[in-house]
Design a protein around this motif. Structure first.
Motif, PDB file in Angstrom:
ATOM      1  N   SER A   1       0.855  -1.050  -0.052  1.00  0.00           N
ATOM      2  CA  SER A   1       0.013   0.010  -0.163  1.00  0.00           C
ATOM      3  C   SER A   1       0.898   1.458   0.089  1.00  0.00           C
ATOM      4  CB  SER A   1      -0.789  -0.221   1.334  1.00  0.00           C
ATOM      5  OG  SER A   1      -1.551   1.262   1.469  1.00  0.00           O
ATOM      6  N   PHE A   2       0.719   2.291  -0.900  1.00  0.00           N
ATOM      7  CA  PHE A   2       1.322   3.349  -1.009  1.00  0.00           C
ATOM      8  C   PHE A   2       0.916   4.087   0.347  1.00  0.00           C
ATOM      9  CE2 PHE A   2       1.642   2.761  -5.532  1.00  0.00           C
ATOM     10  CZ  PHE A   2       2.729   3.192  -5.778  1.00  0.00           C
ATOM     11  N   THR A   3       0.039   4.166   1.059  1.00  0.00           N
ATOM     12  CA  THR A   3      -0.535   5.055   2.060  1.00  0.00           C
ATOM     13  C   THR A   3       0.217   4.321   3.396  1.00  0.00           C
ATOM     14  OG1 THR A   3      -2.923   5.151   1.315  1.00  0.00           O
ATOM     15  CG2 THR A   3      -2.439   5.612   3.578  1.00  0.00           C
TER      16      THR A   3
ATOM     17  N   LEU B   1      13.007   2.768 -15.527  1.00  0.00           N
ATOM     18  CA  LEU B   1      13.276   1.406 -15.823  1.00  0.00           C
ATOM     19  C   LEU B   1      12.632   1.109 -17.039  1.00  0.00           C
ATOM     20  CD1 LEU B   1      12.813  -0.176 -12.032  1.00  0.00           C
ATOM     21  CD2 LEU B   1      15.038  -0.081 -13.699  1.00  0.00           C
ATOM     22  N   GLY B   2      11.771   1.937 -17.358  1.00  0.00           N
ATOM     23  CA  GLY B   2      11.020   1.569 -18.874  1.00  0.00           C
ATOM     24  C   GLY B   2       9.938   0.444 -18.545  1.00  0.00           C
ATOM     25  N   ALA B   3       9.505   0.173 -17.387  1.00  0.00           N
ATOM     26  CA  ALA B   3       8.610  -0.965 -17.138  1.00  0.00           C
ATOM     27  C   ALA B   3       7.758  -0.472 -15.834  1.00  0.00           C
ATOM     28  CB  ALA B   3       9.107  -2.402 -17.286  1.00  0.00           C
ATOM     29  N   PRO B   4       6.287  -0.856 -15.995  1.00  0.00           N
ATOM     30  CA  PRO B   4       5.680  -0.950 -14.740  1.00  0.00           C
ATOM     31  C   PRO B   4       6.045  -1.657 -13.599  1.00  0.00           C
ATOM     32  CG  PRO B   4       4.297  -1.810 -16.397  1.00  0.00           C
ATOM     33  CD  PRO B   4       5.474  -1.402 -16.910  1.00  0.00           C
ATOM     34  N   LEU B   5       6.095  -1.218 -12.185  1.00  0.00           N
ATOM     35  CA  LEU B   5       6.654  -2.161 -11.260  1.00  0.00           C
ATOM     36  C   LEU B   5       5.482  -2.841 -10.552  1.00  0.00           C
ATOM     37  CD1 LEU B   5       9.639   0.080 -10.123  1.00  0.00           C
ATOM     38  CD2 LEU B   5       9.792  -1.964 -11.417  1.00  0.00           C
ATOM     39  N   PHE B   6       4.164  -2.065 -10.828  1.00  0.00           N
ATOM     40  CA  PHE B   6       2.946  -2.472  -9.753  1.00  0.00           C
ATOM     41  C   PHE B   6       1.966  -2.750 -10.815  1.00  0.00           C
ATOM     42  CE2 PHE B   6       5.435  -0.291  -6.652  1.00  0.00           C
ATOM     43  CZ  PHE B   6       5.715  -1.101  -5.706  1.00  0.00           C
ATOM     44  N   GLU B   7       0.841  -3.439 -10.383  1.00  0.00           N
ATOM     45  CA  GLU B   7      -0.158  -3.765 -11.021  1.00  0.00           C
ATOM     46  C   GLU B   7      -1.423  -2.790 -10.603  1.00  0.00           C
ATOM     47  OE1 GLU B   7      -1.514  -7.609 -10.502  1.00  0.00           O
ATOM     48  OE2 GLU B   7       0.154  -8.636 -11.732  1.00  0.00           O
TER      49      GLU B   7
ATOM     50  N   GLY C   1      -4.436  -0.625  -9.545  1.00  0.00           N
ATOM     51  CA  GLY C   1      -5.908  -1.166  -9.336  1.00  0.00           C
ATOM     52  C   GLY C   1      -5.881  -2.340  -8.292  1.00  0.00           C
ATOM     53  N   SER C   2      -4.871  -3.027  -8.293  1.00  0.00           N
ATOM     54  CA  SER C   2      -4.926  -4.354  -7.106  1.00  0.00           C
ATOM     55  C   SER C   2      -5.093  -4.103  -5.812  1.00  0.00           C
ATOM     56  CB  SER C   2      -3.803  -5.256  -7.834  1.00  0.00           C
ATOM     57  OG  SER C   2      -2.514  -4.596  -7.357  1.00  0.00           O
ATOM     58  N   ARG C   3      -5.831  -4.788  -5.116  1.00  0.00           N
ATOM     59  CA  ARG C   3      -6.022  -4.418  -3.686  1.00  0.00           C
ATOM     60  C   ARG C   3      -5.927  -6.168  -3.073  1.00  0.00           C
ATOM     61  NH1 ARG C   3      -5.197  -0.315  -5.315  1.00  0.00           N
ATOM     62  NH2 ARG C   3      -6.597   1.970  -5.030  1.00  0.00           N
ATOM     63  N   PRO C   4      -4.897  -6.321  -2.256  1.00  0.00           N
ATOM     64  CA  PRO C   4      -4.067  -5.266  -2.066  1.00  0.00           C
ATOM     65  C   PRO C   4      -2.799  -5.223  -3.263  1.00  0.00           C
ATOM     66  CG  PRO C   4      -3.389  -7.513  -1.029  1.00  0.00           C
ATOM     67  CD  PRO C   4      -4.754  -7.515  -1.635  1.00  0.00           C
ATOM     68  N   LEU C   5      -1.887  -4.046  -3.052  1.00  0.00           N
ATOM     69  CA  LEU C   5      -0.953  -3.647  -4.177  1.00  0.00           C
ATOM     70  C   LEU C   5      -0.248  -4.858  -4.552  1.00  0.00           C
ATOM     71  CD1 LEU C   5      -0.396  -1.515  -6.240  1.00  0.00           C
ATOM     72  CD2 LEU C   5       1.171  -0.518  -4.483  1.00  0.00           C
ATOM     73  N   ARG C   6      -0.220  -5.274  -5.709  1.00  0.00           N
ATOM     74  CA  ARG C   6       0.910  -6.308  -6.262  1.00  0.00           C
ATOM     75  C   ARG C   6       1.943  -6.079  -7.110  1.00  0.00           C
ATOM     76  NH1 ARG C   6      -4.152  -9.182  -6.441  1.00  0.00           N
ATOM     77  NH2 ARG C   6      -4.208  -9.046  -8.639  1.00  0.00           N
ATOM     78  N   THR C   7       2.993  -6.510  -7.204  1.00  0.00           N
ATOM     79  CA  THR C   7       3.833  -6.125  -8.102  1.00  0.00           C
ATOM     80  C   THR C   7       3.713  -7.182  -9.503  1.00  0.00           C
ATOM     81  OG1 THR C   7       5.510  -8.060  -7.499  1.00  0.00           O
ATOM     82  CG2 THR C   7       5.865  -5.932  -6.391  1.00  0.00           C
ATOM     83  N   THR C   8       4.195  -6.378 -10.373  1.00  0.00           N
ATOM     84  CA  THR C   8       4.407  -7.137 -11.779  1.00  0.00           C
ATOM     85  C   THR C   8       5.453  -8.079 -11.850  1.00  0.00           C
ATOM     86  OG1 THR C   8       5.799  -5.611 -12.647  1.00  0.00           O
ATOM     87  CG2 THR C   8       3.594  -5.003 -13.078  1.00  0.00           C
TER      88      THR C   8
ATOM     89  N   GLY D   1       8.421  -6.090 -11.749  1.00  0.00           N
ATOM     90  CA  GLY D   1       8.459  -5.415 -10.158  1.00  0.00           C
ATOM     91  C   GLY D   1       9.218  -6.317  -9.191  1.00  0.00           C
ATOM     92  N   HIS D   2       8.698  -7.730  -9.473  1.00  0.00           N
ATOM     93  CA  HIS D   2       8.861  -8.659  -8.442  1.00  0.00           C
ATOM     94  C   HIS D   2      10.297  -9.148  -8.613  1.00  0.00           C
ATOM     95  CE1 HIS D   2       8.861 -12.399  -5.726  1.00  0.00           C
ATOM     96  NE2 HIS D   2       9.295 -13.013  -6.866  1.00  0.00           N
ATOM     97  N   PHE D   3      10.763  -9.066  -9.892  1.00  0.00           N
ATOM     98  CA  PHE D   3      12.362  -9.192 -10.099  1.00  0.00           C
ATOM     99  C   PHE D   3      13.123  -7.983  -9.611  1.00  0.00           C
ATOM    100  CE2 PHE D   3      16.032  -8.168 -12.850  1.00  0.00           C
ATOM    101  CZ  PHE D   3      16.655  -9.194 -12.650  1.00  0.00           C
ATOM    102  N   PHE D   4      12.647  -6.781  -9.706  1.00  0.00           N
ATOM    103  CA  PHE D   4      13.353  -5.850  -9.289  1.00  0.00           C
ATOM    104  C   PHE D   4      13.421  -5.525  -7.774  1.00  0.00           C
ATOM    105  CE2 PHE D   4      13.550  -1.128  -8.125  1.00  0.00           C
ATOM    106  CZ  PHE D   4      14.963  -0.814  -8.955  1.00  0.00           C
ATOM    107  N   TYR D   5      12.287  -6.205  -7.063  1.00  0.00           N
ATOM    108  CA  TYR D   5      12.118  -5.968  -5.595  1.00  0.00           C
ATOM    109  C   TYR D   5      13.327  -7.146  -5.204  1.00  0.00           C
ATOM    110  CZ  TYR D   5      10.640  -7.730  -1.015  1.00  0.00           C
ATOM    111  OH  TYR D   5      10.528  -7.971   0.318  1.00  0.00           O
ATOM    112  N   GLN D   6      13.548  -8.271  -5.660  1.00  0.00           N
ATOM    113  CA  GLN D   6      14.689  -9.206  -5.205  1.00  0.00           C
ATOM    114  C   GLN D   6      16.032  -8.498  -5.282  1.00  0.00           C
ATOM    115  OE1 GLN D   6      13.670 -12.404  -7.836  1.00  0.00           O
ATOM    116  NE2 GLN D   6      12.508 -13.593  -6.057  1.00  0.00           N
TER     117      GLN D   6
END
Length: 304
Positions: A17-19, A43-49, A51-58, A61-66
């Motif tokens: 959550s951003f909040t 990065l030239g790519a979206p990292l989050f999906e 509108g998803s609740r709770p917020l999920r990575t693409t 985004g998951h690769f970048f998180y690791q």
């Protein structure tokens, strides 16, 4: 891209959550959202999906998180290693009066070393005015001394008082006395003191002690050091007034006798520069009082 951007991203992923992430980071949500958007553009790519609740990575985004976790962990490790390396290079210079090595100072320094293993501790023998001058010139950081010297550039705390004793030759008439000896009884003796130096020092302190009782030694000689003074006593040339802890120095044919006079004490001071709160001053005080507690020595705990 900066490390703070990675920390922001990781916080959002873990909070989902951003909040909540903004609250955890103690920043407002709009700036946090802008930072993540800038990161996605870089990065030239979206990292989050969105509108998803709770917020999920693409998947990206998951690769970048690791990878971000690894980079942040490495950065923290580099920081700690560098800090340790910096601590190894830190040095504290301790000045001390010679007779204090016969007492508790070695135990205090040893405990201080144990509690600060990455600190380089150096000892420098200095007496009286030499301590004050070395502090003012920055050659030492802290001094343990016996002489009260007033100077606006330094501040001091009296740690405790140590009883004084008379060192006499074993053949001296007083040597086998079972009672304390008074200063009046020693007034006519050849008295050796130390160290030989300009300005107020321990020898001046001893002579002033006699004067305090209306006495003035007829024969009073100041020699270079404590060992030389005790050597003269061992040779049967006279007596020497020393702090009680000095009796650990077992010169052959030298006996140590307690003094009866209540003022026959030597104060021990911790002295630092007046404008220097020193990172290690209070920890050093703690070591002093820990040793005093172990030795059941009474003191009035004070700091600057």
């Amino acid at each position: 891209m900066e490390l703070r951007h990675l920390r922001y991203f990781v916080a959002v992923v873990e909070a989902q959550s951003f909040t909540k992430a903004a609250e955890k980071l103690f920043i407002a949500q709009p700036p946090l959202s802008r930072q993540i958007q800038n990161l996605e553009q870089e990065l030239g790519a979206p990292l989050f999906e969105r509108g998803s609740r709770p917020l999920r990575t693409t998947a990206v985004g998951h690769f970048f998180y690791q990878q971000a976790l690894k980079l942040l962990s490495n950065a923290e490790e580099i920081k700690l290693i560098t800090q340790r390396a910096g601590m190894t290079e830190r040095t504290i210079q301790l000045g001390y009066s010679s007779s204090l090595l016969c007492g508790l100072l070695p135990r205090i320094v040893c405990l201080f070393r144990q509690q600060h293993p990455n600190l380089n501790i150096k000892l420098l023998e200095l007496n009286g005015m030499a301590q004050i001058q070395a502090l003012k010139e920055g050659r030492v950081d802290v001094c343990f001394g016996r002489v009260r010297i007033s100077d606006p550039a330094v501040k001091r705390v009296q740690l405790r008082e140590e009883r004084l004793m008379a060192a006499v030759h074993s053949s001296h008439p007083f040597a086998n006395q079972r009672r304390p000896i008074s200063l009046a009884e020693l007034n006519d003796e050849q008295i050796f003191s130390y160290p030989s130096q300009a300005g107020p020092g321990y020898a001046v302190q001893v002579k002033s002690l006699f004067l305090e009782y209306g006495l003035e030694p007829k024969r009073f000689a100041v020699l270079d050091c404590l060992q030389q003074s005790l050597g003269m006593v061992a040779a049967g040339e006279g007596i020497c007034i020393v702090p009680e802890s000095v009796k650990m120095m077992q010169f052959r044919h030298v006996n140590y006798l307690p003094l009866a006079d209540s003022a026959a004490v030597s104060p021990i001071y911790l002295i630092v520069r007046n404008d220097d709160e020193g990172q290690y001053t209070r920890p050093l005080f703690d070591c002093v009082y820990q040793v005093y507690d172990l030795e059941a020595i009474e003191y009035d705990r004070r700091v600057f």
